[in-house]
Write an enzyme that holds these catalytic residues in place. Structure first.
Site, mmCIF file in Angstrom:
data_model
loop_
_atom_site.group_PDB
_atom_site.id
_atom_site.type_symbol
_atom_site.label_atom_id
_atom_site.label_comp_id
_atom_site.label_asym_id
_atom_site.label_seq_id
_atom_site.Cartn_x
_atom_site.Cartn_y
_atom_site.Cartn_z
ATOM 1 N N ILE A 598 1.747 -4.744 4.531
ATOM 2 C CA ILE A 598 2.513 -3.907 3.598
ATOM 3 C C ILE A 598 1.965 -2.495 3.495
ATOM 4 O O ILE A 598 2.543 -1.655 2.829
ATOM 5 C CB ILE A 598 2.596 -4.541 2.182
ATOM 6 C CG1 ILE A 598 1.195 -4.858 1.647
ATOM 7 C CG2 ILE A 598 3.471 -5.779 2.194
ATOM 8 C CD1 ILE A 598 1.201 -5.373 0.221
ATOM 9 N N GLU A 600 -1.072 0.551 5.316
ATOM 10 C CA GLU A 600 -2.180 0.860 6.217
ATOM 11 C C GLU A 600 -2.850 2.104 5.655
ATOM 12 O O GLU A 600 -2.212 3.139 5.564
ATOM 13 C CB GLU A 600 -1.645 1.132 7.615
ATOM 14 C CG GLU A 600 -2.665 1.108 8.697
ATOM 15 C CD GLU A 600 -2.534 -0.145 9.572
ATOM 16 O OE1 GLU A 600 -3.580 -0.715 9.883
ATOM 17 O OE2 GLU A 600 -1.410 -0.536 9.912
ATOM 18 N N GLY A 601 -4.072 1.970 5.217
ATOM 19 C CA GLY A 601 -4.734 3.120 4.605
ATOM 20 C C GLY A 601 -5.944 3.522 5.402
ATOM 21 O O GLY A 601 -6.268 2.896 6.416
ATOM 22 N N ASP A 718 -9.732 10.191 -1.856
ATOM 23 C CA ASP A 718 -8.369 10.160 -1.315
ATOM 24 C C ASP A 718 -7.359 10.081 -2.450
ATOM 25 O O ASP A 718 -6.536 9.178 -2.510
ATOM 26 C CB ASP A 718 -8.224 8.988 -0.341
ATOM 27 C CG ASP A 718 -7.057 9.201 0.633
ATOM 28 O OD1 ASP A 718 -6.488 10.319 0.631
ATOM 29 O OD2 ASP A 718 -6.702 8.264 1.359
#
Ligand SMILES: *[C@@H]1O[C@H](CO)[C@@H](O)[C@H](O)[C@H]1NC(C)=O
Ligand SMILES: *[C@@H]1O[C@H](CO)[C@@H](O)[C@H](O)[C@H]1NC(C)=O
Ligand SMILES: *[C@@H]1O[C@H](CO)[C@@H](O)[C@H](O)[C@H]1NC(C)=O
Ligand SMILES: *[C@@H]1O[C@H](CO)[C@@H](O)[C@H](O)[C@H]1NC(C)=O
Ligand SMILES: *[C@@H]1O[C@H](CO)[C@@H](O)[C@H](O)[C@H]1NC(C)=O
Ligand SMILES: *[C@@H]1O[C@H](CO)[C@@H](O)[C@H](O)[C@H]1NC(C)=O
Ligand SMILES: *[C@@H]1O[C@H](CO)[C@@H](O)[C@H](O)[C@H]1NC(C)=O
Length: 922
Positions: A598, A600-601, A718
């Protein structure tokens, strides 16, 4: 603080006590100064018996102190290092000298694991780059002749921030600079030949030159004799202990030095000879000396002068490498010897700024620093004009020596009186002190002043405008408005002088046109009620206390007890549970073998999972390329379990089997702020302005909590709208902080952090300097804020013209022109209070300052956003709050706290306020 001043002060005190003999009690050797940067205390080095003092009189903060990692074999007396976090420019130590005396100054730079590069200068003469290539500490040494009563030793930022552990100043024999007075000599090499033992320095060498033992040279033979009764003439002479060993060779002795600067430089080579074999007589050992294939001395005979000792100084221009070769001359019986030598590179001495100007500006700096709140002067060290001028200072070097002709201290948050020494700056033409908090009278200026422009507006000055300033012969403009306590001026007086002036009138800040009357009309108490109401409206919970055993009906190993709120289908609970250690096997079941990706970091992939209690959870799997070890993972888990805040996404569990690093979080049912603002039309919902404001405030509180985390500040790295998640009740929760970084602090080893972040949100300064601080998060948060109210658009949109790719760059001109209405998201047009909007816009702009120093910290941002919310809610709820809620007595629990209920995480206080204010959602 200026050492010079301290020193002078001390001299004065000492003289007053008739003790004006030594100015330093702890370093008894004259002309010696030994500084141990960041050392815990003054100490005596057992090897040299020299006394080292700490460096806190120059740099008092211990924030920049680090311990040197134990990877290097060097013998050190100081285990600490000062690491300067600077944007650009230099930081200098000034050490006392006596004019015209010759000194060596030596900096010690601990070996650094990455290829660091910054610069060192003596005065404003650069000595070169610090770049350690071998696995040992680097020493950089220069020889100079003092031109005044102190010398600056400066570190200049290069690719990385400069660091230093030790500085040593030693007086040297004048002969070093005998023929080269206007030069600095940079030490390349200083060798004690034929000795296998340790380096020789103080107290054997009274000048504390460090003679490196150099015994093994291919095919050269060591010589060593016990010499006594030798007449060692000349001040330069190395100690006997250095001279009584030598290298020799039957034919030729050769020394090659590679890796010199590749540009052409002049070098001075000092060769020292002592005949160690007492049976040899003059004429028996004769040789030629070559430097880079050029004969410099023919038929050199040590004994020719009648003494056993002789030295020679040879100069040569070279680049890249140096070749010193001694060749046995014809008819000589024995081969050439050499006992010691030094190689010094000659650099021209660069003249510093006009000494008088420097004295005055240092006095001015001292006056400003008498007020401890004036912190903006960090860059004010070393020479004010050359090698990165001080912030706010401009100089003119056209007449030889540089002079200061512009001083701009505007908007520097300075308080206290205007320093009187500003009137002594004889070359000053432009003076800008506006937008500070200067108090008191404007000082009188001398008629000889060259001032053309003076701006003291927007301060808190008192009294009349001094006559001396109006009649300055060169003055063309004078601004002194917005000093509310200054006397009115007679316009006629100013008119007659033909000066451009504001006549002391105060221009009102254009954009502050909000309707302030609402605020004025409400008392402090009810302000807070409406605020509390506003917050609770968006973050309302119903709490139940459930024992942890109830969680999923399973007994998981309990590690750390924490309390957090957890969303389920239609309700919220507070559960006291542990962060669970899941098995890999279990997580495979939960995620159906990682079936649904679900997200992608930067920190890995995120899969959908369903726990036993049918709770949906995101499962975050650290990418295989991660270099993080198990120990770091454990450390961070400890941190994560300690972190708990209403506005941070909590951790449910983790798994660390078979090198896997997996984290499980609760699901946030309303997705991310990104989805809400810019997502697919299906996901997007127009958020009204008060909701946006409370989301921003929530996120700010979460970040403020991280930044002020007790013991160690945590930096998110981030911050972006996709990392601000919204729970069931639209309460903002910051996600993805689990693998953020601690702020750099004492004891860190020098691991270069790769720059992390998301284009469009990334702090340009962090990107440039790779120096991480809380202010990088502040910048990213500024981008989030801008996107929050601005025309819905991604922070980076390449469909816009090139110069407007970034949302921020695109928005700035509108903001400057006070035309916010034109860029406000059409979805909220008409739905906001202008003053509240302006507050947020201003905070956003401050966050986006290119230099981190000027950005506010998260705690201040929280305060500003709280104010904005107060204003917004007062505007919309004012009438309601009066009519429907009745008197304010019922809310006294909330009222006595400036900290609002939403920030308190105990269930008790929240339940109290909730029960008082709102019907429960069903
Ligand atoms: C160091 O300080 C001590 C005590 O102050 C003094 O006796 C000693 O001479 C100093 N050492 C040197 C090398 O100056
Ligand atoms: C270290 O020595 C310096 C210079 O003599 C002195 O100013 C300072 O107070 C000393 N510090 C301590 C902790 O003794
Ligand atoms: C000379 O010294 C270097 C290190 O300084 C060492 O690596 C080398 O083996 C030595 N050579 C001889 C012949 O002893
Ligand atoms: C020099 O003298 C010292 C003691 O005076 C002695 O230990 C050493 O062996 C001598 N060295 C030589 C090369 O004679
Ligand atoms: C010293 O010189 C003599 C000749 O005068 C020579 O025989 C002897 O070997 C030399 N000693 C050394 C150690 O070179
Ligand atoms: C060093 O100089 C000598 C004498 O000029 C020469 O014979 C030798 O080849 C040179 N060595 C190198 C490595 O350049
Ligand atoms: C300005 O100074 C005040 C205290 O005088 C301080 O609270 C505030 O944070 C400072 N602002 C900046 C931008 O440095």
């Amino acid at each position: 603080m200026e050492l010079q001043h301290i020193w002078m002060l001390r001299l004065v005190v000492a003289c007053a006590l008739f003790l004006c003999i030594f100015f330093r009690s702890t370093s008894a050797v004259e002309g010696f100064e030994s500084i141990a940067c960041c050392a815990d205390s003054n100490y005596t080095d057992p090897r040299t018996t020299l006394n080292y003092t700490t460096d806190y009189i120059w740099f008092s903060d211990k924030q920049s102190c680090k311990q040197i990692p134990e990877i290097v074999l060097s013998q050190r007396s100081n285990e600490n290092v000062r690491l300067f976090h600077i944007n650009e420019g230099k930081r200098c130590y000034n050490l006392p000298t006596i004019e015209d005396k010759v000194y060596l100054i030596r900096g010690t730079f601990p070996f650094d694991s990455f290829d660091s590069s910054f610069y060192v200068s003596i005065g404003v003469t650069q000595l070169g780059e610090v770049r350690s290539s071998r696995l040992q500490d680097l020493e950089i040494e220069g020889v100079f002749k003092a031109t005044k009563d102190y010398i600056d030793f400066c570190l200049v930022k290069g690719e990385v921030n400069p660091f230093i552990s030790q500085i040593e100043l030693r007086s040297l024999p004048e002969e070093y600079l005998h023929d080269l007075p206007a030069s600095v000599l940079k030490l390349i090499s200083r060798n004690n030949l034929g000795d296998k033992k340790d380096d020789i320095r103080f107290p054997v060498d009274q000048s504390d030159r460090i003679w490196k033992a150099t015994s093994n040279l291919s095919s050269a033979l060591p010589l060593s004799f016990n010499v006594s009764n030798v007449d060692l003439r000349g001040n330069l002479t190395p100690p006997l202990q250095v001279l009584q060993t030598a290298l020799t060779h039957p034919e030729r002795l050769q020394f090659i030095h590679d890796g010199l600067d590749t540009e052409d430089y002049e070098y001075s080579i000092f060769l020292y000879f002592l005949e160690l074999n007492s049976t040899i007589i003059a004429g028996q050992r004769v040789f030629d000396i070559y430097l880079n294939n050029e004969v410099k001395k023919e038929r050199f005979d040590v004994l020719a002068g009648g003494s056993k000792y002789s030295y020679t100084i040879l100069n040569i221009s070279a680049n890249g490498s140096l070749n010193i070769t001694l060749v046995k001359a014809s008819q000589s019986k024995f081969g050439p010897p050499l006992n010691a030598y030094e190689i010094l590179q000659i650099r021209p001495w660069i003249e510093e700024t006009n000494h008088i100007d420097v004295k005055v500006i240092q006095k001015l700096r001292k006056e400003l620093l008498q007020n401890p709140e004036n912190k903006a002067l960090e860059s004010w060290t070393g020479d004010p004009c050359i090698l990165f001028p001080w912030k706010g200072i401009k100089c003119d070097g056209s007449n030889g020596s540089s002079v200061i002709n512009k001083l701009d201290l505007s908007s520097s948050n300075i308080t206290g009186p205007i320093p009187s020494s500003v009137t002594e700056m004889t070359n000053l033409e432009i003076l800008n002190l506006s937008h500070n908090s200067f108090v008191g009278h404007i000082p009188s200026f001398l008629r000889s002043s060259l001032l053309i422009s003076v701006d003291v507006s927007y301060n808190d000055l008192t009294g009349p405008l001094p006559e001396s300033i109006i009649s300055l012969p060169h003055l063309k403009s004078l601004y002194f408005g917005c000093n509310h306590h200054m006397s009115e001026e007679d316009p006629a007086k100013l008119n007659s002088s033909r000066i451009n002036t504001d006549y002391g009138k105060c221009k009102v800040k254009e954009h502050k046109h909000g309707q302030v009357f609402v605020i004025g009309a409400i008392t402090g108490g009810s302000l807070l009620i409406t605020l509390a109401v506003g917050i609770l409206f968006f973050c309302r919970y119903r709490y139940k206390l459930i024992p942890w055993e109830g969680f999923g009906g399973k007994n998981y190993p309990m590690e750390t007890n924490i309390i957090f709120s957890l969303p389920s289908k239609d309700d919220f609970f507070v559960k006291s549970v542990s962060i669970e250690a899941f098995t890999l096997e279990y997580l495979e079941v939960v995620t159906e073998k990682y079936r649904t990706l679900i997200g992608e970091g930067g920190f890995g992939s995120v899969y959908r999972g369903t726990l036993d209690d049918s709770q949906e959870v995101p499962v975050k799997v650290r990418s295989a390329t991660s270099t993080q070890g198990t120990r770091e993972f454990d450390n961070e888990l400890n941190l994560l379990s300690a972190i708990q805040h209403e506005n941070l996404v909590p951790l449910l569990g983790y798994c660390k089997e078979k090198d896997q690093q997996i984290l499980v979080y609760p699901f946030m049912s309303n997705g991310s702020l990104l989805d809400r603002l810019y997502g697919d039309a299906a996901k997007r919902k127009i958020l009204d302005w008060p909701t946006r404001l409370s989301i921003a405030l929530g996120a700010a509180r979460g970040l403020a909590y991280l930044h002020t985390f007790p013991g160690r500040s945590v930096i998110h790295r981030d911050v972006k709208s996709s990392n601000i998640l919204l729970d069931q009740s639209m309460c903002a929760k910051v996600a993805d902080f689990g693998f953020s970084k601690y702020a750099p602090q004492e004891g860190d080893s020098y691991v270069s952090l790769e720059v992390r972040g998301t284009a469009g949100y990334l702090d340009p300064e962090y990107y440039k300097t790779q120096q991480l601080s809380e202010k990088s998060d502040v910048f990213s948060f500024g981008v989030v804020l801008t996107g929050n109210w601005g025309v819905a658009g991604e922070p980076l949109n390449i469909k816009r013209p090139r110069t407007e790719w970034s949302l921020v760059e695109w928005a700035k001109p509108y903001i400057r022109a006070s035309k916010v209405e034109e860029i406000v998201d059409p979805g909220i047009k008409g739905g906001y209070h202008a003053e509240a909007m302006w507050r947020v816009v201003e905070v956003a702009l401050q966050c986006l300052e290119p230099y981190s120093t000027y950005r506010p910290c998260m705690v201040d941002i929280v305060r500003e956003l709280e104010d904005a919310l107060i204003i917004e809610n007062n505007a919309s709820e004012y009438m309601k709050s009066i009519d429907s809620l009745g008197g304010s007595n019922r809310y006294s629990i909330v009222l006595d706290k400036r900290v609002l209920p939403a920030t308190t995480s105990t269930a008790e206080s929240t339940i109290t306020t909730q029960a008082l204010s709102h019907p429960q959602p069903r």
